[in-house]
Scaffold this active site. Structure first.
Site, PDB file in Angstrom:
ATOM      1  N   LYS A 176       0.848  -1.186   0.000  1.00 32.31           N
ATOM      2  CA  LYS A 176       0.000   0.000   0.000  1.00 32.31           C
ATOM      3  C   LYS A 176       0.892   1.247   0.000  1.00 32.31           C
ATOM      4  CE  LYS A 176      -4.070   1.937   2.309  1.00 32.31           C
ATOM      5  NZ  LYS A 176      -5.050   1.785   3.399  1.00 32.31           N
ATOM      6  N   GLU A 185     -18.827  -5.423  11.397  1.00 33.55           N
ATOM      7  CA  GLU A 185     -19.717  -4.646  12.261  1.00 33.55           C
ATOM      8  C   GLU A 185     -20.721  -5.516  13.011  1.00 33.55           C
ATOM      9  OE1 GLU A 185     -18.128  -2.039   9.017  1.00 33.55           O
ATOM     10  OE2 GLU A 185     -19.156  -3.993   9.044  1.00 33.55           O
ATOM     11  N   ARG A 221     -24.960  -1.809   8.751  1.00 34.01           N
ATOM     12  CA  ARG A 221     -24.640  -3.189   8.415  1.00 34.01           C
ATOM     13  C   ARG A 221     -24.911  -4.139   9.578  1.00 34.01           C
ATOM     14  NH1 ARG A 221     -20.689  -3.172   4.099  1.00 34.01           N
ATOM     15  NH2 ARG A 221     -19.420  -4.787   5.060  1.00 34.01           N
TER      16      ARG A 221
END
Length: 642
Positions: free
Chosen positions: A288, A377, A405
């Site tokens: 990344k 979540e 969610r």
């Protein structure tokens, strides 16, 4: 500032142009694409490190596949900048995430190359599988379907559900696992350890380099040859790897890991995999922030750094001539530690957002009492419920948009059992440049209809601290506190805790003819509006509701006995929100009056700065002034109820 693309990139308006280049030119395309992203994001802001990490993968996919006929689905979409630039939006890329410009995420209405709208994690495999099944049904056997999912997003439950289903389908699906050990913060959990064990298996890595091309060639010779090769592959993999491959056990053909920054090897690999039938997973290892040294070293900071000097790497900050209020998330983080020091039952939970929510403050101070559970979540909520069932007081901090969610868990696992889980909903309301997938528009409406739930919002930092203090006192039950993205309004915010009576609002100032009822920090826009109105001889009253459930009925009786003209203001959807609650109260108690509800209208709100969006939706200070004047001058509006 006009940013010029490199000479090769200037020739690429669509992937068909990319495919006119020879393989030797692809490395230069990657260099120019990476530099173009750096040039634009440094002056305009946006997500940064994720797109740098998949430059080679993006180029390889569009070179090897026949997009948009072949369909690519990104997960979350932070990494799609290179994709946008190569698919007809290079000249528009400077408008990325700017009001009226292109979206920072893939968006179906923006381009046929954006095959599926994204912004939330772990959806790509489900969507791509649905596309693949539809293509098979329509007889499009030559159509490729690719889901690009990061190792962070793979911790989400939906991703496992989709893998489980895909394994029994014979659809032409390729899942590319972009493994960089990061989401926004470093990844956690057993999946991270598992992927690490694969990438460090030297004997297996040597074997896999030869496997892809061999299988691709054998598959062209018919099903019998492919079936034989499949058995051989499983046998050899089982010998080389200590544990059975997770993806193989789900009936995926697993290939990798491969170097995600070797564009030519990636291109050849994807070309080969096109000839292998059924569900396949390609494990790609990337860095990344690749190509920008500072982003490679500090990937969390450079996920979305804001404006920066691309030469020195200095992240630019607005000049200030006086102390500034802190971010609400930081007030939450420091206050949580302060409360936890006094109450040893308090624990902190976040689903993969420790820095974004400032839970990292507690994770540093009390690592044994704070948990990053990954992008999960639903698990975060039920894990919190389990803690609460044993007498703990969990503070579960989740962005408002992501709490959607886990709604079933909020109802079934927390509210029905009256457990004292404190939901701290960060980024509530319109969040700005991240746009509709990230706006926290609905939590007021979806929380206030849940039995046993307390729904509160602070107007400033001191109120946030006091609501957090109140929420962890004995016998409170489920408790929801919402607060917005960005800075607050108080410099002197760290004051002694005070308990707030549940369901009690406050009158900020008395007035004449019109009452303004606000909920949460958007009430500060009402305060600004009142100052302007006072200068013009109009003196509305202002009430801060504090709680939308339970409502302060005593205060509302006072309002409707005294005022026949009322304005409600909320940084949330007006359908089912605070204004709706006030209208329900008015109707239930037989009051008549004119009520104007200000908030997020019943439509999708695009991206832009928060103040731009408040104005567009009609609930900034200027809009409040206008609506109060309309009421006092007797001009009817569409929002008026009598």
């Amino acid at each position: 500032m006009q940013v010029e693309a490199g000479p090769l990139l200037q020739q690429i308006n669509y992937p068909s142009d990319l495919r006119n280049l020879n393989a030797k030119q692809l490395e230069e395309v990657c260099t120019e694409l990476r530099q173009f992203i750096i040039d634009i994001v440094s002056v305009n802001g946006g997500h940064f490190a994720a797109s740098l990490g998949v430059v080679e993968l993006t180029v390889a996919l569009h070179y090897a596949l026949n997009t948009p006929y072949d369909q690519i689905v990104f997960d979350v979409g932070h990494q799609a900048y290179g994709h946008k630039i190569l698919t007809g939006r290079r000249e528009l890329f400077h408008t990325n995430r700017i009001y009226g410009g292109i979206s920072g995420f893939p968006k179906r209405s923006e381009s046929p190359y954006d095959t599926f709208g994204v912004g939330h994690s772990s959806t790509s495999i489900s969507a791509a599988l649905g596309m693949a099944v539809a293509s098979a049904y329509k007889g499009e056997s030559d159509r490729q379907h690719v889901a690009i999912i990061g190792d962070g997003a793979l911790t989400g439950g939906m991703a496992f559900e989709a893998l489980n289903h895909a394994g029994i389908e014979k659809s032409n699906l390729l899942v590319i696992l972009n493994d960089n050990c990061m989401s926004i913060d470093p990844n956690v959990g057993a999946m991270k350890e598992y992927l690490t064990s694969i990438t460090t298996s030297k004997s297996y890595n040597k074997f896999r380099d030869e496997l892809i091309a061999v299988l691709a060639k054998i598959s062209k010779n018919g099903p019998d040859a492919y079936g034989w090769a499949k058995k051989l592959e499983q046998s050899i993999k089982g010998t080389l790897l200590k544990n059975a491959n997770l993806f193989e056990s789900l009936n995926f053909r697993y290939f990798g890991p491969v170097d995600g920054h070797d564009v030519n090897k990636l291109t050849r690999t994807i070309e080969d995999l096109k000839h292998i039938p059924g569900p396949k997973l390609l494990h790609v290892v990337t860095v990344k922030g690749k190509g920008y040294a500072l982003a490679e070293k500090d990937q969390t900071t450079w996920h979305a750094p804001g404006l920066f000097d691309k030469i020195t790497g200095e992240i630019k900050k607005s000049p200030v001539d006086k102390p500034q209020p802190p971010k609400y998330q930081d007030v939450f983080g420091h206050t949580l530690v302060e409360l936890a020091e006094a109450n040893d039952k308090i624990m902190g939970i976040t689903p993969a957002m420790p820095s974004g929510s400032s839970m990292n403050i507690m994770m540093k101070a009390m690592p044994d009492r704070s948990f990053d559970v990954g992008i999960a979540e639903q698990h975060a909520v039920t894990f919190s419920a389990g803690l609460a069932s044993q007498g703990m007081v969990p503070f579960c901090t989740i962005y408002s948009t992501f709490m959607q969610r886990a709604y079933d868990q909020v109802i079934h696992d927390v509210a029905l059992q009256k457990l004292n889980v404190v939901f701290c909903l960060d980024r509530a309301g319109l969040v700005g440049a991240d746009g509709p997938t990230h706006h926290g528009a609905y939590d007021i409406a979806y929380m206030r209809c849940v039995p046993n739930m307390i729904v509160a919002a602070p107007m400033n930092e001191e109120e946030l601290r006091n609501l957090m203090y109140t929420s962890q006192l004995p016998d409170q039950g489920p408790f929801s506190i919402r607060y917005p993205r960005g800075n607050g309004v108080m410099v002197d915010w760290k004051r002694p805790f005070q308990e707030i009576a549940i369901g009690k609002g406050r009158k900020l100032n008395d007035g004449e003819e019109v009452a303004i009822l606000s909920f949460g920090t958007i009430g500060n826009e009402a305060t600004k509006a009142i100052k302007v109105l006072n200068e013009e001889g109009i003196y509305p009253a202002h009430y801060d509701l504090r709680f939308v459930k339970p409502l302060d009925e005593e205060m509302l009786h006072e309002v409707f006995r005294k005022f026949s003209k009322v304005v409600t203001i909320e940084d949330g959807c007006i359908v089912g929100g605070v204004g709706s609650a006030v209208l329900e109260f008015m109707s239930d108690h037989g009051y008549n009056g004119q009520v104007i509800r200000l908030g997020i209208p019943d439509e999708v709100i695009e991206h832009g700065e928060q103040k731009e969006l408040w104005k567009a939706c009609g609930y900034d200070a200027e809009s409040v002034v206008l609506q109060v004047k309309r009421l006092t001058q007797g001009i009817k509006t569409d929002s008026m109820v009598s």
